[in-house]
Enzyme design. Structure first.
Site, PDB file in Angstrom:
ATOM      1  CE  LYS A 117      23.580  37.850  42.650  1.00  0.00           C
ATOM      2  NZ  LYS A 117      23.050  38.915  42.205  1.00  0.00           N
ATOM      3  CD  GLU A 498      34.882  48.483  36.009  1.00  0.00           C
ATOM      4  OE1 GLU A 498      34.537  48.123  37.177  1.00  0.00           O
ATOM      5  OE2 GLU A 498      34.103  48.117  34.952  1.00  0.00           O
ATOM      6  NE  ARG A 529      33.145  40.962  45.195  1.00  0.00           N
ATOM      7  CZ  ARG A 529      33.296  42.059  45.213  1.00  0.00           C
ATOM      8  NH1 ARG A 529      34.747  42.552  45.824  1.00  0.00           N
ATOM      9  NH2 ARG A 529      32.742  42.890  44.465  1.00  0.00           N
ATOM     10  CG  HIS A 708      32.576  34.609  40.422  1.00  0.00           C
ATOM     11  ND1 HIS A 708      31.986  34.764  39.181  1.00  0.00           N
ATOM     12  CD2 HIS A 708      32.291  35.443  41.253  1.00  0.00           C
ATOM     13  CE1 HIS A 708      31.642  35.884  39.280  1.00  0.00           C
ATOM     14  NE2 HIS A 708      31.689  36.298  40.598  1.00  0.00           N
TER      15      HIS A 708
END
Length: 773
Positions: A117, A498, A529, A708
């Site tokens: 992050k 989901e 993304r 990812h």
């Protein structure tokens, strides 16, 4: 007085870059087309800022993937494992994407670089890798090329570079025995070479991103700052150097900035830390221009002009107005592109829409503030101030914002609402009897691939092109196929996949009161993304059950355990645009109570394992350690409010990814989740080093492969990672799982990877049996 912008969204107002990148990666489009899309976005952004009245327009704020990775390529900081591949690939952009995403074809199998992050945001950057005897060289001329490109349009931009010190501090040492800051003298010559080329093209200002100036610095790091900016200024005395900080106050390093930093301008974030202004004005030398970050670059609310004008007025009391710049608090990378695109959005009332401002509108706010400050009595621009004051008064009085029932529930929270009935040791025995799971239980994090068809069904349903009945039939069939495949491959704890969910936060926000949703409010999370954060504008509550029907349907299809999947309160808060008229801690508790109600209903409907994802818990941690305790207290309390309502035999999971958790493991333990799953694969289980010093009490699933990237791991690779994990965590506490949800992956690669993961678990169980016999 100048208007200054630090950076602009690079995805395109309708995500043109995302679409072009993914087309290129899949082989459906050409390199030439991708490059042209990037060029079109840059041109549009520069002209928009010029026409808006921005004086200092950034360049090199565009990126095909990530600005830190751009800097790594520019400096030639390419990991050793890419050396052979770099010689094979046709162009530097393919190497660049391989570094970000991994590369597994044509006989090559190279892992991606680590991703984490960007400070306390939901943006992810590619972590630079450093070695003791590493050499740096100018490998990419991107910043130079883009400055020239803008100059051809008649715009002299302000090139943006991640500052040398912050660039090193953003990276990681891949060898022991040295400190990354020791590389400063090796990368500085490459920076000087870049600036020399920019100087030859007529650059006037250069913006160096140095966010670490707002953090705690060691003596060596402070010395590096002094050395770098002395060298830069002495080498290029005519170029104006701007250093930008954001997300925190610079007061801890104010002596360094004022006395030792040879720069021409300093940018400070007055949205996050308005209290720093007075000390900066008093202590930072008046020779340094001040860029005042008064427009919120990370949220979507209109600026309160009067408050911003007060800051500007205060600054001018200490120095002349020609040394003051007006700017957003940080790069507008974190803002959606254009509110005008929401004109047809009937999901947001005109009242709420009138409170909002996106990147394009924030440019206008910057310019309007300059005009308001410089205007005289009777100037027509004063109408803008009157209208702005009126909007903020109406917002504070709006009935849409406050719900008395929610406030009463918040006041009624007590210790009984935040603790499980018994300790984990007791609960584990109860859960072992109830759940009957094997050693090294396997599961996934929640989502399965959202194919083009699945996304198409949802789009058609929202448009009204297909009925609710038909849409539900399609989703039901997709869940059934996914349950059957999970049974066949041998996973121990299943998920429903989901398929009905657009986004792990947006899906819940759509069902909670106090939320609104944009159509084009996209922001970049990483690479291609993009996420569309919900807007929390008022009191949050749950009017109806949110996940019960699909979860219980999935459980009815199998005798194996199916996890209920929820997003936690801190993550919903962090990944939304949050109301700015009450403390974030209160809003977080409101969300926690809504999730608590859902947890209770899941348990009452027979769901025995419930996962409450909190990937953003670490992300929300304040940047200065002195502020950690306050944040962690309410963040952990919010999670416990949401999870503590269940019985001992119901197993609570949580998930965290792409952050550094080592420094808050004791607080993560206080969450008291029965099982935590974390990202570890990109760092090769490096995150588990902290477990050598901290005995984590509950069960843990260190992610064993990186979802990812398209690369597929094999069973031996996964076994090796789990063996590393066993050095720190007892085998009876270990789960085996991917490091994140599988939503963005394709079915073919997902199936191969999970088959390898289950095979690894079976082999590990067999090895334990052989050892005990």
């Amino acid at each position: 007085m100048l208007t200054n912008n630090l950076g602009y969204p690079r995805i395109g107002s309708k995500r043109e870059l995302k679409k072009a990148s993914e087309q290129y990666w899949s082989g459906k489009s050409t390199y030439k087309n991708l490059v042209q899309v990037g060029k079109n976005i840059r041109k549009e952004n520069w002209l928009l800022q010029k026409n808006s009245g921005i004086d200092l327009i950034p360049s090199n704020d565009f990126s095909f993937y990530d600005q830190v990775l751009d800097m790594s390529l520019m400096l030639g900081a390419i990991p050793k494992r890419y050396k052979e591949l770099a010689e094979e690939l046709k162009n530097p952009l393919d190497l660049y994407f391989a570094m970000a995403r991994g590369y597994q074809r044509n006989g090559y199998d190279v892992t991606a670089m680590e991703m984490t992050k960007w400070f306390d945001t939901n943006y992810h950057y590619i972590v630079p890798e450093f070695y003791e005897n590493q050499d740096f060289k100018l490998f990419s001329t991107k910043v130079i090329d883009e400055f020239y490109e803008a100059k051809q349009l008649g715009i002299i931009t302000k090139p943006v570079l991640i500052g040398p010190v912050s660039y090193l501090l953003l990276g990681k040492e891949r060898e022991k025995g040295f400190e990354k800051i020791q590389l400063i003298n090796k990368i500085l010559p490459v920076y000087l070479e870049i600036i020399e080329k920019l100087n030859d093209l007529g650059v006037e200002w250069i913006q160096f991103e140095e966010p670490f100036l707002a953090l705690d610095l060691s003596k060596e790091e402070k010395e590096a700052f002094k050395e770098v900016y002395l060298k830069l200024k002495s080498s290029f005395p005519k170029i104006k150097i701007m250093v930008t900080t954001y997300f925190e106050a610079v007061v801890n390093n104010i002596s360094l900035i004022s006395n030792d930093l040879l720069v021409d301008a300093l940018h400070i974030d007055l949205v996050r830390c308005p209290e720093q202004l007075e000390e900066v004005l008093e202590k930072v030398s008046s020779r340094i221009h001040l860029s005042l970050g008064v427009i919120d670059g990370r949220n979507i609310w209109k600026n309160e002009y009067q408050k911003s004008l007060n800051y500007i007025t205060k600054a001018v009391e200490y120095r002349t107005k020609d040394t003051i710049m007006i700017a957003p608090s940080c790069s507008l990378l974190h803002s959606p592109c254009d509110l005008d695109l929401e004109s047809s959005n009937t999901n947001i009332s005109s009242e709420i829409k009138g409170w909002m401002s996106f990147a394009k509108q924030k440019l206008s706010e910057v310019v309007t503030l300059k005009q308001l400050f410089l205007c005289k009595e009777g100037d027509p621009i004063l109408v803008a101030l009157e209208e702005n004051i009126k909007i903020h008064i109406e917002k504070k009085q709006s009935k849409q914002i406050h719900n008395p029932e929610v406030k009463e529930r918040i006041h009624a929270i007590n210790e009984n609402n935040t603790v499980r009935k018994n300790s984990f040791t007791f609960r584990k025995k109860e859960q072992s009897k109830e759940l009957k799971l094997p050693l090294f239980p396997t599961t996934t994090i929640g989502s399965f691939p959202q194919t083009k068809e699945v996304r198409g069904w949802r789009y058609q349903f929202k448009k009204g092109d297909i009925s609710a009945e038909y849409y539900n039939e399609l989703i039901s069939e997709e869940i059934k196929k996914t349950i059957r495949w999970q049974e066949e491959v041998g996973l121990d704890v299943l998920v429903h996949g989901e398929f009905e969910r657009n986004d792990m936060v947006e899906y819940f926000g759509e069902q909670l009161d106090g939320f609104a949703f944009t159509k084009f409010g996209w922001v970049q999370s990483y690479g291609s993304r993009c996420v569309k954060p919900p807007v929390i504008y008022g009191s949050v509550s749950r009017p109806n059950k949110m996940t019960i029907d699909w979860t219980t349907y999935a459980q009815s299809l199998t005798t194996k355990l199916v996890k209920g999947m929820l997003t936690g309160p801190v993550t919903i808060l962090q990944w939304s645009f949050v109301r700015n008229d009450q403390p974030r801690s209160i809003t977080c508790k409101e969300i926690a109570l809504a999730i608590r109600d859902e947890v209770k209903d899941l348990e009452e409907n027979g769901i025995k394992i419930i996962q409450i994802d909190e990937p953003a818990l670490r992300e929300g941690l304040p940047l200065q350690q002195k502020d950690w305790a306050g944040y962690l207290a309410w963040a952990i309390e919010a999670f416990r409010i949401s999870s503590s309502v269940v019985s001992n035999s119901t197993q609570i999971h949580t998930h965290m990814c792409y952050s550094e958790f080592n420094d808050i493991l004791d607080h993560i333990a206080l969450m008291d989740a029965d099982v935590i799953t974390i990202e570890c694969s990109r760092s090769q289980m490096e995150l588990l080093d902290a477990f050598a010093d901290f005995e984590y009490p509950n069960d843990i699933g260190p992610g064993v492969y990186d979802i990812h990237a398209p690369r597929i791991p094999n069973a031996d690779e996964i076994i090796e990672l789990i063996n590393k994990a066993q050095q720190y965590v007892p085998e009876e506490q270990l789960w085996i799982n991917p490091d994140c949800g599988l939503k963005t992956r394709g079915w073919q690669e997902t199936k191969k990877a999970l088959e390898a993961m289950v095979s690894a678990a079976l082999q590990l169980r067999e090895s334990v049996l052989e050892t005990t016999e």
